[in-house]
Design a protein around this motif. Structure first.
Motif, PDB file in Angstrom:
ATOM      1  N   VAL A  19       0.834  -1.201   0.000  1.00 24.29           N
ATOM      2  CA  VAL A  19       0.000   0.000   0.000  1.00 24.29           C
ATOM      3  C   VAL A  19       0.871   1.254   0.000  1.00 24.29           C
ATOM      4  N   ALA A  20       1.966   1.231   0.751  1.00 23.83           N
ATOM      5  CA  ALA A  20       2.866   2.387   0.794  1.00 23.83           C
ATOM      6  C   ALA A  20       3.426   2.693  -0.587  1.00 23.83           C
ATOM      7  N   VAL A  21       3.860   1.659  -1.295  1.00 24.14           N
ATOM      8  CA  VAL A  21       4.424   1.860  -2.629  1.00 24.14           C
ATOM      9  C   VAL A  21       3.340   2.297  -3.619  1.00 24.14           C
ATOM     10  N   ALA A  22       2.198   1.632  -3.584  1.00 19.73           N
ATOM     11  CA  ALA A  22       1.126   1.968  -4.521  1.00 19.73           C
ATOM     12  C   ALA A  22       0.647   3.407  -4.341  1.00 19.73           C
ATOM     13  N   ALA A  23       0.590   3.868  -3.092  1.00 18.99           N
ATOM     14  CA  ALA A  23       0.100   5.223  -2.833  1.00 18.99           C
ATOM     15  C   ALA A  23       1.121   6.287  -3.205  1.00 18.99           C
ATOM     16  N   SER A  24       2.409   5.990  -3.030  1.00 19.15           N
ATOM     17  CA  SER A  24       3.435   7.017  -3.247  1.00 19.15           C
ATOM     18  C   SER A  24       4.066   6.984  -4.632  1.00 19.15           C
ATOM     19  N   LEU A  25       3.895   5.894  -5.378  1.00 21.89           N
ATOM     20  CA  LEU A  25       4.556   5.784  -6.682  1.00 21.89           C
ATOM     21  C   LEU A  25       4.143   6.880  -7.665  1.00 21.89           C
ATOM     22  N   PRO A  26       2.847   7.197  -7.832  1.00 22.98           N
ATOM     23  CA  PRO A  26       2.506   8.288  -8.768  1.00 22.98           C
ATOM     24  C   PRO A  26       3.161   9.613  -8.388  1.00 22.98           C
ATOM     25  N   LEU A  27       3.183   9.923  -7.090  1.00 24.04           N
ATOM     26  CA  LEU A  27       3.832  11.162  -6.647  1.00 24.04           C
ATOM     27  C   LEU A  27       5.336  11.109  -6.886  1.00 24.04           C
ATOM     28  N   ALA A  28       5.932   9.937  -6.696  1.00 28.15           N
ATOM     29  CA  ALA A  28       7.366   9.787  -6.921  1.00 28.15           C
ATOM     30  C   ALA A  28       7.712   9.977  -8.393  1.00 28.15           C
ATOM     31  N   VAL A  29       6.875   9.451  -9.276  1.00 31.70           N
ATOM     32  CA  VAL A  29       7.095   9.632 -10.717  1.00 31.70           C
ATOM     33  C   VAL A  29       7.000  11.112 -11.080  1.00 31.70           C
ATOM     34  N   ALA A  30       5.971  11.783 -10.546  1.00 32.32           N
ATOM     35  CA  ALA A  30       5.804  13.210 -10.836  1.00 32.32           C
ATOM     36  C   ALA A  30       6.982  14.023 -10.304  1.00 32.32           C
ATOM     37  N   ALA A  31       7.417  13.726  -9.075  1.00 33.60           N
ATOM     38  CA  ALA A  31       8.539  14.450  -8.486  1.00 33.60           C
ATOM     39  C   ALA A  31       9.836  14.153  -9.236  1.00 33.60           C
ATOM     40  N   GLY A  32      10.036  12.898  -9.620  1.00 35.54           N
ATOM     41  CA  GLY A  32      11.237  12.544 -10.374  1.00 35.54           C
ATOM     42  C   GLY A  32      11.298  13.247 -11.713  1.00 35.54           C
ATOM     43  N   TRP A  33      10.173  13.305 -12.408  1.00 35.76           N
ATOM     44  CA  TRP A  33      10.127  14.002 -13.698  1.00 35.76           C
ATOM     45  C   TRP A  33      10.363  15.502 -13.518  1.00 35.76           C
ATOM     46  N   LEU A  34       9.754  16.081 -12.484  1.00 39.43           N
ATOM     47  CA  LEU A  34       9.897  17.515 -12.244  1.00 39.43           C
ATOM     48  C   LEU A  34      11.354  17.885 -11.977  1.00 39.43           C
ATOM     49  N   LEU A  35      12.028  17.091 -11.161  1.00 43.73           N
ATOM     50  CA  LEU A  35      13.425  17.383 -10.842  1.00 43.73           C
ATOM     51  C   LEU A  35      14.358  17.093 -12.021  1.00 43.73           C
ATOM     52  N   ALA A  36      13.977  16.147 -12.865  1.00 49.39           N
ATOM     53  CA  ALA A  36      14.835  15.777 -13.996  1.00 49.39           C
ATOM     54  C   ALA A  36      14.664  16.691 -15.198  1.00 49.39           C
ATOM     55  N   ARG A  37      13.466  17.229 -15.392  1.00 52.10           N
ATOM     56  CA  ARG A  37      13.175  17.927 -16.646  1.00 52.10           C
ATOM     57  C   ARG A  37      12.854  19.405 -16.510  1.00 52.10           C
ATOM     58  N   ARG A  38      12.692  19.910 -15.312  1.00 46.63           N
ATOM     59  CA  ARG A  38      12.302  21.304 -15.162  1.00 46.63           C
ATOM     60  C   ARG A  38      13.304  22.063 -14.296  1.00 46.63           C
ATOM     61  N   ARG A  39      13.544  23.310 -14.643  1.00 45.46           N
ATOM     62  CA  ARG A  39      14.360  24.219 -13.854  1.00 45.46           C
ATOM     63  C   ARG A  39      13.460  25.352 -13.397  1.00 45.46           C
ATOM     64  N   PHE A  40      13.371  25.584 -12.088  1.00 44.88           N
ATOM     65  CA  PHE A  40      12.457  26.583 -11.546  1.00 44.88           C
ATOM     66  C   PHE A  40      12.999  27.068 -10.206  1.00 44.88           C
ATOM     67  N   PRO A  41      12.594  28.267  -9.782  1.00 41.57           N
ATOM     68  CA  PRO A  41      13.037  28.776  -8.479  1.00 41.57           C
ATOM     69  C   PRO A  41      12.579  27.844  -7.357  1.00 41.57           C
ATOM     70  N   GLY A  42      13.462  27.554  -6.459  1.00 42.25           N
ATOM     71  CA  GLY A  42      13.124  26.675  -5.347  1.00 42.25           C
ATOM     72  C   GLY A  42      13.323  25.201  -5.632  1.00 42.25           C
ATOM     73  N   ARG A  43      13.913  24.885  -6.795  1.00 42.92           N
ATOM     74  CA  ARG A  43      14.113  23.483  -7.150  1.00 42.92           C
ATOM     75  C   ARG A  43      15.032  22.778  -6.152  1.00 42.92           C
ATOM     76  N   LEU A  44      16.105  23.443  -5.745  1.00 40.96           N
ATOM     77  CA  LEU A  44      17.027  22.852  -4.781  1.00 40.96           C
ATOM     78  C   LEU A  44      16.350  22.638  -3.427  1.00 40.96           C
ATOM     79  N   VAL A  45      15.494  23.589  -3.059  1.00 37.65           N
ATOM     80  CA  VAL A  45      14.770  23.451  -1.793  1.00 37.65           C
ATOM     81  C   VAL A  45      13.825  22.251  -1.849  1.00 37.65           C
ATOM     82  N   LEU A  46      13.116  22.099  -2.963  1.00 35.53           N
ATOM     83  CA  LEU A  46      12.220  20.954  -3.127  1.00 35.53           C
ATOM     84  C   LEU A  46      12.992  19.644  -3.085  1.00 35.53           C
ATOM     85  N   ASP A  47      14.136  19.624  -3.752  1.00 39.43           N
ATOM     86  CA  ASP A  47      14.981  18.426  -3.750  1.00 39.43           C
ATOM     87  C   ASP A  47      15.417  18.080  -2.331  1.00 39.43           C
ATOM     88  N   ALA A  48      15.812  19.100  -1.565  1.00 37.42           N
ATOM     89  CA  ALA A  48      16.241  18.870  -0.190  1.00 37.42           C
ATOM     90  C   ALA A  48      15.086  18.377   0.682  1.00 37.42           C
TER      91      ALA A  48
END
Length: 228
Positions: A19-48
């Motif tokens: 259940v933990a993996v199923a619930a968090s996987l979509p968010l993890a995919v979205a966060a992984g894509w955002l950090l890999a493909r987008r540059r925006f203010p606060g990106r380092l803070v979000l990563d941290a």
């Protein structure tokens, strides 16, 4: 052979991890894509912030969850009043704690997999008229799927072994929140519990080892596909 109580512990641990993996996987995919493909203010803070649970003591994370999602927490109380659903001292809370602790590992694996996809392929698909959603699901995610699965496996393995945040947030209630790690800890406090500790430790080692083997195999397969 495992006793009935030990079998219940293993099954509950597997349910919490899935259940933990199923619930968090979509968010993890979205966060992984955002950090890999987008540059925006606060990106380092979000990563941290995403990786903060990896460096914080798990008890601190569990306490934060208790303050937010407990019966008297800001989110927990509102959720309970609106829906009657709660996390504190329930197996769903153990799944939430496990998801939070495993989330950084999932995001990191997924981010690296997406970064390995050549952006020129995505640009070419967009130039040919493919909408962004189709480019993501039909190209990016398809090429990065071994990393996504590897991240899910790592999150699953982390959820199986989670202890500090879980026991702080939901305690160790037999049949409700007692997972492998908390059951092993509890048996260590009981005279004559060495046999149960040994059996549950062997189960934990086997499950974690299989999960890590599967993750490494998928990553090697991804590298081989990139090389061809």
């Amino acid at each position: 052979m495992l006793t009935v109580e030990e079998q219940a512990v293993v099954l509950l641990s597997l349910k919490v991890a899935v259940v933990a993996v199923a619930a968090s996987l979509p968010l993890a995919v979205a966060a992984g894509w955002l950090l890999a493909r987008r540059r925006f203010p606060g990106r380092l803070v979000l990563d941290a912030l995403i990786h903060l649970p990896l460096v914080l003591p798990p008890v601190v994370t569990g306490y934060a969850l208790l303050e937010l999602f407990g019966h008297n927490g800001a989110i927990g109380r509102a959720l309970m009043d609106a829906t009657g659903f709660g996390f504190a001292f329930r197996w769903t809370g153990a799944a939430l704690a496990s998801a939070v602790m495993g989330f950084p590992l999932m995001v990191r694996a997924i981010r690296l997999a997406i970064e390995a996809v050549d952006p020129r392929l995505e640009n070419a698909a967009a130039t040919l008229g493919a909408p962004p959603v189709r480019v993501f699901f039909g190209l990016t995610l398809r090429l990065a799927w071994p990393g996504v699965v590897a991240g899910a496996v790592l999150g699953f393995a982390k959820a199986l072994g989670e202890f500090g945040a879980t026991i702080t947030f939901v305690s160790s209630i037999p049949g409700e929140t007692q997972t492998l790690a908390s059951a092993i800890y509890g048996l260590l406090q009981v005279p004559g519990g060495e046999g149960g500790v040994l059996r549950l430790c062997l189960v934990a080692v086997v499950l974690s080892f299989v999960a890590l083997l599967a993750s490494e195999w998928l990553l090697q397969r991804q590298r081989a596909e990139r090389a061809t």
